[in-house]
Structures are given as structure tokens and as C-alpha cells.
Design a protein around this motif. Structure first.
Motif, PDB file in Angstrom:
ATOM      1  N   GLN A 140       0.553  -1.085   0.189  1.00 33.08           N
ATOM      2  CA  GLN A 140      -0.262   0.121  -0.262  1.00 33.08           C
ATOM      3  C   GLN A 140       1.092   0.976   0.157  1.00 33.08           C
ATOM      4  O   GLN A 140       0.567   2.561  -0.749  1.00 33.08           O
ATOM      5  CB  GLN A 140      -1.260   0.159   0.927  1.00 33.08           C
ATOM      6  N   SER A 172       1.896   2.192  -3.380  1.00 33.39           N
ATOM      7  CA  SER A 172       0.562   2.841  -4.362  1.00 33.39           C
ATOM      8  C   SER A 172      -0.170   3.819  -4.255  1.00 33.39           C
ATOM      9  O   SER A 172       0.735   4.712  -2.781  1.00 33.39           O
ATOM     10  CB  SER A 172      -0.472   1.378  -3.967  1.00 33.39           C
ATOM     11  N   PRO A 173      -0.335   4.953  -4.971  1.00 39.25           N
ATOM     12  CA  PRO A 173      -1.901   5.665  -4.545  1.00 39.25           C
ATOM     13  C   PRO A 173      -2.253   5.530  -3.500  1.00 39.25           C
ATOM     14  O   PRO A 173      -2.510   4.636  -3.328  1.00 39.25           O
ATOM     15  CB  PRO A 173      -2.498   5.631  -5.603  1.00 39.25           C
ATOM     16  N   ASP A 230      -5.423   6.581  -3.154  1.00 40.31           N
ATOM     17  CA  ASP A 230      -6.648   6.603  -3.613  1.00 40.31           C
ATOM     18  C   ASP A 230      -7.449   5.100  -2.524  1.00 40.31           C
ATOM     19  O   ASP A 230      -6.941   4.583  -3.158  1.00 40.31           O
ATOM     20  CB  ASP A 230      -6.849   6.746  -4.841  1.00 40.31           C
ATOM     21  N   ARG A 247      -9.075   2.796  -4.066  1.00 38.17           N
ATOM     22  CA  ARG A 247      -9.663   1.995  -4.407  1.00 38.17           C
ATOM     23  C   ARG A 247      -7.950   1.220  -4.727  1.00 38.17           C
ATOM     24  O   ARG A 247      -7.871  -0.275  -4.959  1.00 38.17           O
ATOM     25  CB  ARG A 247      -9.903   1.948  -6.454  1.00 38.17           C
ATOM     26  N   SER A 248      -7.150   1.793  -4.889  1.00 42.09           N
ATOM     27  CA  SER A 248      -5.714   1.353  -5.367  1.00 42.09           C
ATOM     28  C   SER A 248      -5.102   1.345  -3.972  1.00 42.09           C
ATOM     29  O   SER A 248      -4.867  -0.586  -4.397  1.00 42.09           O
ATOM     30  CB  SER A 248      -4.559   2.743  -5.822  1.00 42.09           C
ATOM     31  N   GLN A 249      -5.604   1.401  -2.622  1.00 44.68           N
ATOM     32  CA  GLN A 249      -4.881   0.855  -1.874  1.00 44.68           C
ATOM     33  C   GLN A 249      -5.647  -0.535  -1.133  1.00 44.68           C
ATOM     34  O   GLN A 249      -4.683  -1.252  -0.596  1.00 44.68           O
ATOM     35  CB  GLN A 249      -5.879   1.960  -0.146  1.00 44.68           C
ATOM     36  N   ALA A 265      -3.885  -2.767  -3.622  1.00 41.99           N
ATOM     37  CA  ALA A 265      -2.392  -3.037  -2.938  1.00 41.99           C
ATOM     38  C   ALA A 265      -2.316  -4.253  -1.811  1.00 41.99           C
ATOM     39  O   ALA A 265      -1.828  -4.688  -1.769  1.00 41.99           O
ATOM     40  CB  ALA A 265      -1.981  -1.792  -2.995  1.00 41.99           C
ATOM     41  N   ASP A 302     -10.038  -1.244   4.125  1.00 40.75           N
ATOM     42  CA  ASP A 302     -10.058  -1.092   2.264  1.00 40.75           C
ATOM     43  C   ASP A 302     -11.612  -0.841   2.089  1.00 40.75           C
ATOM     44  O   ASP A 302     -11.971   0.407   1.565  1.00 40.75           O
ATOM     45  CB  ASP A 302      -9.277  -2.043   1.789  1.00 40.75           C
ATOM     46  N   LEU A 345      -4.275  -8.810 -10.762  1.00 41.63           N
ATOM     47  CA  LEU A 345      -4.457  -7.426 -10.665  1.00 41.63           C
ATOM     48  C   LEU A 345      -5.371  -8.000 -11.214  1.00 41.63           C
ATOM     49  O   LEU A 345      -6.921  -6.865 -11.023  1.00 41.63           O
ATOM     50  CB  LEU A 345      -3.374  -6.566 -11.012  1.00 41.63           C
ATOM     51  N   GLU A 398      -8.926  -6.246  -8.802  1.00 43.81           N
ATOM     52  CA  GLU A 398     -10.146  -5.405 -10.323  1.00 43.81           C
ATOM     53  C   GLU A 398     -11.621  -5.788  -9.923  1.00 43.81           C
ATOM     54  O   GLU A 398     -11.825  -5.197  -9.824  1.00 43.81           O
ATOM     55  CB  GLU A 398      -9.549  -4.990 -10.862  1.00 43.81           C
TER      56      GLU A 398
END
Length: 210
Positions: A84, A87-88, A90, A92-94, A97, A143, A197, A201
Motif C-alpha cells: 500500500q 501505491s497511490p 486513493d 481503490r488503489s489501496q 494493493a 480498505d 491484478l 479488480e
């Protein structure tokens, strides 16, 4: 045992770190012998100490495995948080991650992953294990909560999202360890991270872009 790990075991012991040396030896014993073949005597031999030495820190085999499971849970939590951190920020990214970190730990440490989730020998009610284990679970809860914009544990829909996310990432980790995803063999060989990934998603709560 690798040469590096063997040196760490011997070095730890000779510098007075018997507990650390035993935990290092226990991890290698578990990796090589499995949970069925795991014994205190085997750990002591691997650490280069007398068979009575583990009693200075561990009451029995279960006590040592509990301490090893606690080490595993701490690494597990840290692996998710490290992914995390790279990663970015935001939601969603967290979320994705942390799932990547979950699977990364499982694939890099299948014996420890199995000890935490597939064995009854450690005492999972112990504070030593339950604290890092709970903190790992709360990474997922946070998350999902961040994605939903509410306290996901407080209502049935939020808890269902937590269950769905956990089930997918845990099931995927187990299937990868077991080598049962033959229909994805070419995808995994070409781009394992990308394949994982794409799966993650598809389980982002409230998001249908996958």
C-alpha cells in the motif's frame, strides 16, 4: 536451510538470542518437514542446541508454533502495508494493493501461510498472535470502509463486502499455492502480477470497471 539462514541461526544463538535462533530454525523446520513432521527436537538440532534448550522459552511444540505464527502474522500485515505504501493513496488503489500484498506473502511463504490459516496446532487465542492477526484483518476492513464511505462492520451489506473480498483473495492465494489454476497457466507464466491484478479488480466493492 539456506547458508544465510543457517548463519543467522548460529549467530543469533551465539550472541545470546536463543529465542530468535529457535524461531529461525522453526521456520526452516516447518518449510522442510511440514506441520506433521515438526518437532521441538528437530528445531533444537537445526539450531545447534541441546534438545532441552527450547524449554527456556517455549513450553511445548504448540507454544513454539504459536510464536512462529505470530511472526508470520506480523510479516503478513507488514507485506500488505508495504504494498500500500508503494501505491497511490486513493481507496481503490489501496484496496487492490493490500490484496496484492496478501497474495505476495502467501506465495513467498506458503508454509507460514498454511500455519496461520490451515493448522490447529498454534494457540490462535494468544495475545502474541491475535494482535498482529487482528491488525491484518483491519487492513481489509479499512480498505472496504474507505471504498464504501461508511463503517463496513456496522451493517450486513458492509460485512458481505468484507467477506466477498477476503474470500476471493484468500481463495486465489490457496489455488495459486496448490497449482490448481491450470486454465490460467499461460496467463500466469506471461504476467503473473497482471493476472492477479485483473482478478482483484473484479472484486472492488461498489466498482464495476473490472
Amino acid at each position: 536451510m539456506t547458508e544465510e539462514t543457517g548463519q543467522r541461526v548460529r549467530s543469533g544463538y551465539h550472541h545470546g538470542g536463543l529465542r530468535e535462533a529457535l524461531l529461525l530454525a522453526a521456520e526452516q523446520e516447518l518449510i522442510e518437514k511440514g506441520i506433521e513432521g515438526f518437532t521441538l527436537r528437530g528445531v533444537a538440532k537445526r539450531a545447534g542446541v541441546s534438545h532441552a534448550a527450547p524449554a527456556h522459552h517455549f513450553r511445548d511444540t504448540s507454544d513454539l508454533l504459536t510464536a512462529l505464527a505470530a511472526v508470520a502474522a506480523t510479516r503478513f500485515r507488514d507485506t500488505m502495508k508495504q504494498r500500500q505504501a508503494k501505491s497511490p493513496g486513493d481507496a481503490r488503489s489501496q484496496f487492490i494493493a493490500s490484496g496484492q500484498g496478501y497474495i505476495e506473502f502467501a506465495l513467498d511463504n506458503p508454509a507460514l501461510f498454511g500455519l496461520m490459516f490451515g493448522s490447529r496446532r498454534p494457540d490462535f487465542s494468544s495475545e502474541e498472535f491475535s494482535r498482529p492477526s487482528f491488525e491484518s484483518f483491519m487492513v481489509l476492513v479499512k480498505d472496504v470502509a474507505d471504498l464504501r464511505g461508511d463503517n463496513a462492520l456496522d451493517h450486513v451489506e458492509g460485512r458481505a463486502d468484507i467477506l466477498t473480498a477476503w474470500s476471493l483473495v484468500h481463495g486465489l492465494a490457496n489455488l495459486l499455492i496448490a497449482g490448481r489454476l491450470r486454465f490460467l497457466e499461460a496467463d500466469l507464466k506471461a504476467d503473473r502480477d497482471g493476472t492477479i491484478l485483473r482478478a482483484l479488480e473484479r472484486v472492488v466493492p461498489g466498482d464495476r470497471r473490472g
